[in-house]
Motif scaffolding. Sequence first.
Motif, PDB file in Angstrom:
ATOM      1  N   VAL A  86      -4.513   2.001  -3.431  1.00  0.00           N
ATOM      2  CA  VAL A  86      -3.192   1.515  -3.838  1.00  0.00           C
ATOM      3  C   VAL A  86      -2.640   2.385  -4.964  1.00  0.00           C
ATOM      4  N   ASN A  87      -3.483   2.637  -5.963  1.00  0.00           N
ATOM      5  CA  ASN A  87      -3.048   3.452  -7.089  1.00  0.00           C
ATOM      6  C   ASN A  87      -2.704   4.878  -6.679  1.00  0.00           C
ATOM      7  N   LEU A  88      -3.550   5.463  -5.844  1.00  0.00           N
ATOM      8  CA  LEU A  88      -3.322   6.844  -5.423  1.00  0.00           C
ATOM      9  C   LEU A  88      -2.050   6.966  -4.594  1.00  0.00           C
ATOM     10  N   THR A  89      -1.712   5.900  -3.870  1.00  0.00           N
ATOM     11  CA  THR A  89      -0.484   5.914  -3.065  1.00  0.00           C
ATOM     12  C   THR A  89       0.760   5.757  -3.926  1.00  0.00           C
ATOM     13  N   LEU A  90       0.690   4.857  -4.914  1.00  0.00           N
ATOM     14  CA  LEU A  90       1.889   4.518  -5.687  1.00  0.00           C
ATOM     15  C   LEU A  90       1.966   5.185  -7.059  1.00  0.00           C
ATOM     16  N   VAL A  91       0.879   5.813  -7.500  1.00  0.00           N
ATOM     17  CA  VAL A  91       0.914   6.409  -8.832  1.00  0.00           C
ATOM     18  C   VAL A  91       1.847   7.616  -8.888  1.00  0.00           C
ATOM     19  N   MET A 146      -0.165  -5.523  -9.051  1.00  0.00           N
ATOM     20  CA  MET A 146      -0.420  -6.791  -8.372  1.00  0.00           C
ATOM     21  C   MET A 146      -1.496  -6.626  -7.293  1.00  0.00           C
ATOM     22  N   LEU A 147      -1.342  -5.615  -6.458  1.00  0.00           N
ATOM     23  CA  LEU A 147      -2.294  -5.371  -5.375  1.00  0.00           C
ATOM     24  C   LEU A 147      -3.625  -4.842  -5.922  1.00  0.00           C
ATOM     25  N   LYS A 148      -3.538  -3.945  -6.876  1.00  0.00           N
ATOM     26  CA  LYS A 148      -4.751  -3.332  -7.435  1.00  0.00           C
ATOM     27  C   LYS A 148      -5.661  -4.371  -8.082  1.00  0.00           C
ATOM     28  N   ILE A 149      -5.077  -5.302  -8.827  1.00  0.00           N
ATOM     29  CA  ILE A 149      -5.860  -6.314  -9.535  1.00  0.00           C
ATOM     30  C   ILE A 149      -6.622  -7.210  -8.569  1.00  0.00           C
ATOM     31  N   GLN A 150      -5.982  -7.593  -7.450  1.00  0.00           N
ATOM     32  CA  GLN A 150      -6.663  -8.453  -6.473  1.00  0.00           C
ATOM     33  C   GLN A 150      -7.900  -7.753  -5.923  1.00  0.00           C
ATOM     34  N   LEU A 151      -7.777  -6.471  -5.614  1.00  0.00           N
ATOM     35  CA  LEU A 151      -8.891  -5.722  -5.030  1.00  0.00           C
ATOM     36  C   LEU A 151      -9.973  -5.444  -6.068  1.00  0.00           C
ATOM     37  N   GLN A 175      -3.331  -6.467   3.984  1.00  0.00           N
ATOM     38  CA  GLN A 175      -3.446  -7.902   4.268  1.00  0.00           C
ATOM     39  C   GLN A 175      -2.850  -8.734   3.134  1.00  0.00           C
ATOM     40  N   ILE A 176      -3.119  -8.338   1.896  1.00  0.00           N
ATOM     41  CA  ILE A 176      -2.575  -9.062   0.739  1.00  0.00           C
ATOM     42  C   ILE A 176      -1.055  -8.970   0.724  1.00  0.00           C
ATOM     43  N   THR A 177      -0.536  -7.779   1.010  1.00  0.00           N
ATOM     44  CA  THR A 177       0.916  -7.572   1.029  1.00  0.00           C
ATOM     45  C   THR A 177       1.578  -8.442   2.082  1.00  0.00           C
ATOM     46  N   ARG A 178       1.009  -8.465   3.284  1.00  0.00           N
ATOM     47  CA  ARG A 178       1.572  -9.277   4.371  1.00  0.00           C
ATOM     48  C   ARG A 178       1.569 -10.750   4.020  1.00  0.00           C
ATOM     49  N   GLU A 179       0.469 -11.218   3.434  1.00  0.00           N
ATOM     50  CA  GLU A 179       0.356 -12.629   3.081  1.00  0.00           C
ATOM     51  C   GLU A 179       1.360 -13.002   1.991  1.00  0.00           C
ATOM     52  N   LEU A 180       1.519 -12.134   0.995  1.00  0.00           N
ATOM     53  CA  LEU A 180       2.475 -12.414  -0.079  1.00  0.00           C
ATOM     54  C   LEU A 180       3.910 -12.409   0.444  1.00  0.00           C
ATOM     55  N   LEU A 181       4.226 -11.452   1.304  1.00  0.00           N
ATOM     56  CA  LEU A 181       5.574 -11.384   1.871  1.00  0.00           C
ATOM     57  C   LEU A 181       5.856 -12.583   2.770  1.00  0.00           C
ATOM     58  N   ARG A 182       4.826 -13.016   3.510  1.00  0.00           N
ATOM     59  CA  ARG A 182       5.004 -14.155   4.411  1.00  0.00           C
ATOM     60  C   ARG A 182       5.197 -15.450   3.645  1.00  0.00           C
ATOM     61  N   GLY A 235       6.810 -12.327  -4.306  1.00  0.00           N
ATOM     62  CA  GLY A 235       5.361 -12.412  -4.417  1.00  0.00           C
ATOM     63  C   GLY A 235       4.741 -11.133  -4.942  1.00  0.00           C
ATOM     64  N   LEU A 236       5.305  -9.993  -4.558  1.00  0.00           N
ATOM     65  CA  LEU A 236       4.800  -8.701  -5.017  1.00  0.00           C
ATOM     66  C   LEU A 236       5.195  -8.428  -6.466  1.00  0.00           C
ATOM     67  N   TYR A 237       6.208  -9.147  -6.936  1.00  0.00           N
ATOM     68  CA  TYR A 237       6.693  -8.923  -8.305  1.00  0.00           C
ATOM     69  C   TYR A 237       6.287 -10.061  -9.243  1.00  0.00           C
ATOM     70  N   LYS A 238       5.210 -10.769  -8.896  1.00  0.00           N
ATOM     71  CA  LYS A 238       4.665 -11.776  -9.805  1.00  0.00           C
ATOM     72  C   LYS A 238       4.170 -11.072 -11.070  1.00  0.00           C
ATOM     73  N   GLY A 239       4.515 -11.613 -12.212  1.00  0.00           N
ATOM     74  CA  GLY A 239       4.124 -10.986 -13.467  1.00  0.00           C
ATOM     75  C   GLY A 239       5.060  -9.883 -13.911  1.00  0.00           C
ATOM     76  N   LEU A 240       6.271  -9.847 -13.334  1.00  0.00           N
ATOM     77  CA  LEU A 240       7.236  -8.807 -13.708  1.00  0.00           C
ATOM     78  C   LEU A 240       7.564  -8.851 -15.198  1.00  0.00           C
ATOM     79  N   GLY A 241       7.782 -10.065 -15.713  1.00  0.00           N
ATOM     80  CA  GLY A 241       8.111 -10.200 -17.133  1.00  0.00           C
ATOM     81  C   GLY A 241       6.996  -9.688 -18.025  1.00  0.00           C
TER      82      GLY A 241
END
Length: 332
Positions: free
Chosen positions: A81-86, A136-141, A181-188, A194-200
């Motif tokens: 996730v980090n290597l893709t989005l960093v 968000m995704l990195k922390i779950q994994l 899988q996490i992304t799909r579940e959060l979007l659903r 859901g992906l922006y939980k903890g934005l603040g």
Amino acid sequence: MADKQIRFQELPLGTEGLPAKLINGGIAGLIGVTCVFPIDLAKTRLQNQQNGQRMYTSMSDCLIKTIRSEGYFGMYRGAAVNLTLVTPEKAIKLAANDFFRHHLSKDGKKLTLLREMLAGCGAGTCQVIVTTPMEMLKIQLQDAGRIAAQKKLMAAQAQLSPSSAAGAAEPVVEARTTATQITRELLRSKGIAGLYKGLGATLLRDVPFSIVYFPLFANLNKLGQKDPDVKAPFYVSFLSGCVAGSTAAVAVNPCDVIKTRLQSLQRGVNEDTYSGILDCTKKIWQKEGPMAFLKGAYCRALVIAPLFGIAQVVYFIGIAEFLLDILPKHRA
């Protein structure tokens, strides 16, 4: 080659300046994440430990136990996730800082400290567009291994307990999930929010970080410059990035602890849940004490220092400028 001597912080964002900044930021991010990701994993697991079953006593203890239970590559859970989005994350951060510095300067004059801080604030605000879902995704994994290890320990203790029936407890098998899988579940279930939980909380961490980091780096780097129009020596840029990065990282670590707790979807045994930033801050203070806000601080300093040191080295060497210079030669 006089243009090579211009400091990267002051380069105008022209047609050649911006692509170079984006490429350099991306390259620096990829190299940095690959080098320090295991330490970042230890930081996340240490920060998420509450008053339940504590699995790790230190960074080294966390890494040793991770290798034993999950193998060497267990230290890189969430790295994809980090290597893709960093690349876009670092590119946005560094390019945005240059953009704001350029437009806040008047006729090329030296920026005041306040304007340097405003430029850093703008950069930190821009980067959360990518940072929040990435974290968000990195922390779950990253934290999945801690929770699985905790469940296995509880199951083993239950088997040894005299009150439990022999063989009643079944072995715990960890079901590994992927970022997709996490992304799909959060979007659903929650949509894009859901992906922006903890934005603040992410803003609360990244904006102050940039306000501290960028002005501090710029001023430390100036100490090694013999002439304002000439780059500081290689080692000065590297050390300036390391010192500024580690200082800013420790300064905002309480916000990072809050962000990590809020973004964690799974909880361990007897661990609290939180409704927001204030609720999280209150519960941590009351149940774990003020020192809990410094959990993982040294890990974060060890992550950020080389990460930003590498970034400044990549800018100093000018890898992107070299690549962009040779492209026309191949076209000719």
